[in-house]
Design a protein around this motif. Structure first.
Motif, PDB file in Angstrom:
ATOM      1  N   UNK A   1       0.797  -1.223   0.000  1.00 42.01           N
ATOM      2  CA  UNK A   1       0.000   0.000   0.000  1.00 42.01           C
ATOM      3  C   UNK A   1       0.827   1.267   0.000  1.00 42.01           C
ATOM      4  N   UNK A   2       2.092   1.181   0.384  1.00 42.83           N
ATOM      5  CA  UNK A   2       2.963   2.357   0.397  1.00 42.83           C
ATOM      6  C   UNK A   2       3.728   2.539  -0.907  1.00 42.83           C
TER       7      UNK A   2
ATOM      8  N   UNK B   1     -11.885   9.261 -11.369  1.00 45.46           N
ATOM      9  CA  UNK B   1     -10.594   8.660 -11.692  1.00 45.46           C
ATOM     10  C   UNK B   1      -9.605   9.770 -12.054  1.00 45.46           C
ATOM     11  N   UNK B   2      -8.506   9.857 -11.303  1.00 44.00           N
ATOM     12  CA  UNK B   2      -7.494  10.879 -11.579  1.00 44.00           C
ATOM     13  C   UNK B   2      -6.272  10.312 -12.280  1.00 44.00           C
ATOM     14  N   UNK B   3      -6.096   8.980 -12.238  1.00 42.91           N
ATOM     15  CA  UNK B   3      -4.954   8.359 -12.899  1.00 42.91           C
ATOM     16  C   UNK B   3      -5.212   6.855 -12.965  1.00 42.91           C
ATOM     17  N   UNK B   4      -4.704   6.193 -13.993  1.00 37.54           N
ATOM     18  CA  UNK B   4      -4.771   4.736 -14.039  1.00 37.54           C
ATOM     19  C   UNK B   4      -3.713   4.208 -14.998  1.00 37.54           C
ATOM     20  N   UNK B   5      -3.282   2.971 -14.728  1.00 39.19           N
ATOM     21  CA  UNK B   5      -2.227   2.343 -15.521  1.00 39.19           C
ATOM     22  C   UNK B   5      -2.483   0.844 -15.556  1.00 39.19           C
ATOM     23  N   UNK B   6      -1.828   0.173 -16.495  1.00 33.83           N
ATOM     24  CA  UNK B   6      -2.034  -1.261 -16.689  1.00 33.83           C
ATOM     25  C   UNK B   6      -0.757  -2.041 -16.397  1.00 33.83           C
ATOM     26  N   UNK B   7      -0.939  -3.223 -15.758  1.00 38.71           N
ATOM     27  CA  UNK B   7       0.098  -4.248 -15.628  1.00 38.71           C
ATOM     28  C   UNK B   7       1.316  -3.780 -14.831  1.00 38.71           C
TER      29      UNK B   7
ATOM     30  N   UNK C   1      -7.650   9.946  -3.574  1.00 40.94           N
ATOM     31  CA  UNK C   1      -6.347   9.393  -3.271  1.00 40.94           C
ATOM     32  C   UNK C   1      -6.326   7.904  -2.996  1.00 40.94           C
ATOM     33  N   UNK C   2      -7.459   7.228  -3.141  1.00 38.48           N
ATOM     34  CA  UNK C   2      -7.510   5.779  -2.917  1.00 38.48           C
ATOM     35  C   UNK C   2      -6.975   5.039  -4.131  1.00 38.48           C
ATOM     36  N   UNK C   3      -6.489   3.828  -3.892  1.00 39.26           N
ATOM     37  CA  UNK C   3      -6.048   2.947  -4.978  1.00 39.26           C
ATOM     38  C   UNK C   3      -7.108   1.882  -5.194  1.00 39.26           C
TER      39      UNK C   3
ATOM     40  N   UNK D   1      -5.018  -6.653   2.527  1.00 43.16           N
ATOM     41  CA  UNK D   1      -3.724  -6.488   3.179  1.00 43.16           C
ATOM     42  C   UNK D   1      -3.083  -5.137   2.851  1.00 43.16           C
ATOM     43  N   UNK D   2      -3.199  -4.699   1.597  1.00 46.81           N
ATOM     44  CA  UNK D   2      -2.516  -3.481   1.142  1.00 46.81           C
ATOM     45  C   UNK D   2      -3.324  -2.214   1.388  1.00 46.81           C
ATOM     46  N   UNK D   3      -4.613  -2.353   1.722  1.00 48.15           N
ATOM     47  CA  UNK D   3      -5.442  -1.169   1.891  1.00 48.15           C
ATOM     48  C   UNK D   3      -5.980  -0.623   0.593  1.00 48.15           C
TER      49      UNK D   3
END
Length: 249
Positions: A25-26, A80-86, A112-114, A142-144
């Motif tokens: 998560x960090x 959605x402010x950002x996204x990426x693949x793989x 700010x959430x993932x 586990x990662x939040x």
């Protein structure tokens, strides 16, 4: 619960790094290089392609046309402010063997959430997919992270959005024309009537109108076919929600 659940990503030097899921998560995953890129195989029907994102001004990888539609919906989503693949891979031990799974998208929300998005096969969820989803749920816990549940719109809504998405690029923006269009649609009216009323040639106004629909500055009823009689308005009408999320977007 699976054993030794880890998240693999690339560091700033491009090297693969493993961290326990509890520490993932960090890690900033959205600006990392992919840990995996699908290869086209003659026996597979999937088509690997890339979506140019108006949100990030970058290309996002998609391993099938279904994922391409999901990338479009993520790009359209207002939270959605950002996204990426793989950009990360899950690894765990099951029956003495190392198993691996790469989610389709990692998303950052305006809060700010993932959010992690993984799409099942177009043919439906298999036993293997259900197992992978369980592992993904464990990793998110586990990662939040939050787990995104894809929900593609159907019928005219998806067709309309695909059309409007063609005009997502900033080159279709024109401040002066957009002001005229927003004024013309200050009250709900048919699309072509508003275009004619704005005083701008139709071939110039239409791409700007579709761009405003993409940016949600104009709205319409997405469930009916987009046509010259479609009622367009400049108010903040609710738009389709591309997917449901456990937690808030």
């Amino acid at each position: 619960m699976v054993e030794r659940l880890r998240v693999v990503h690339r560091n700033g030097a491009g090297r693969e790094v493993q961290v326990p899921a509890e520490q993932a998560g960090t890690v900033e995953l959205l600006d990392r290089e992919p840990v995996w890129v699908p290869l086209r195989h003659p026996s597979e029907r999937s088509i690997v392609t890339y979506w140019w994102s108006a949100t990030t001004s970058r290309h996002v990888g998609c391993r099938s046309l279904q994922r391409l539609s999901m990338a479009m919906l993520l790009d359209f989503h207002p939270q959605v402010s950002d996204f990426a693949a793989w950009t990360a891979r899950l690894e765990w031990v099951e029956r003495g063997r190392v198993r691996r799974f790469v989610p389709d998208f990692f998303v950052r929300t305006a809060q700010g959430a993932t959010v992690v998005v993984a799409c099942p096969s177009a043919s439906g969820a298999s036993k293997r997919w259900e197992k992978q989803r369980q592992v993904l749920e464990q990793a998110c816990s586990a990662a939040g992270w939050q787990l995104g549940s894809p929900r593609l719109p159907q019928g005219h809504a998806l067709t309309n959005l695909r059309w409007v998405a063609r005009y997502r690029h900033p080159r279709n923006a024109d401040e002066a024309v957009q002001h005229r269009l927003l004024a013309a649609f200050a009250r709900p009216r048919p699309l072509l009537d508003g275009v004619e009323a704005c005083g701008v040639p139709r071939l110039t106004a239409l791409p700007r109108l579709y761009h405003l629909l993409w940016r949600r500055e104009l709205s319409l009823d997405w469930s009916v076919p987009l046509n010259p009689a479609s009622v367009v308005r400049a108010d903040a009408a609710p738009a389709m929600d591309p997917f449901t999320v456990r937690g808030r977007m």
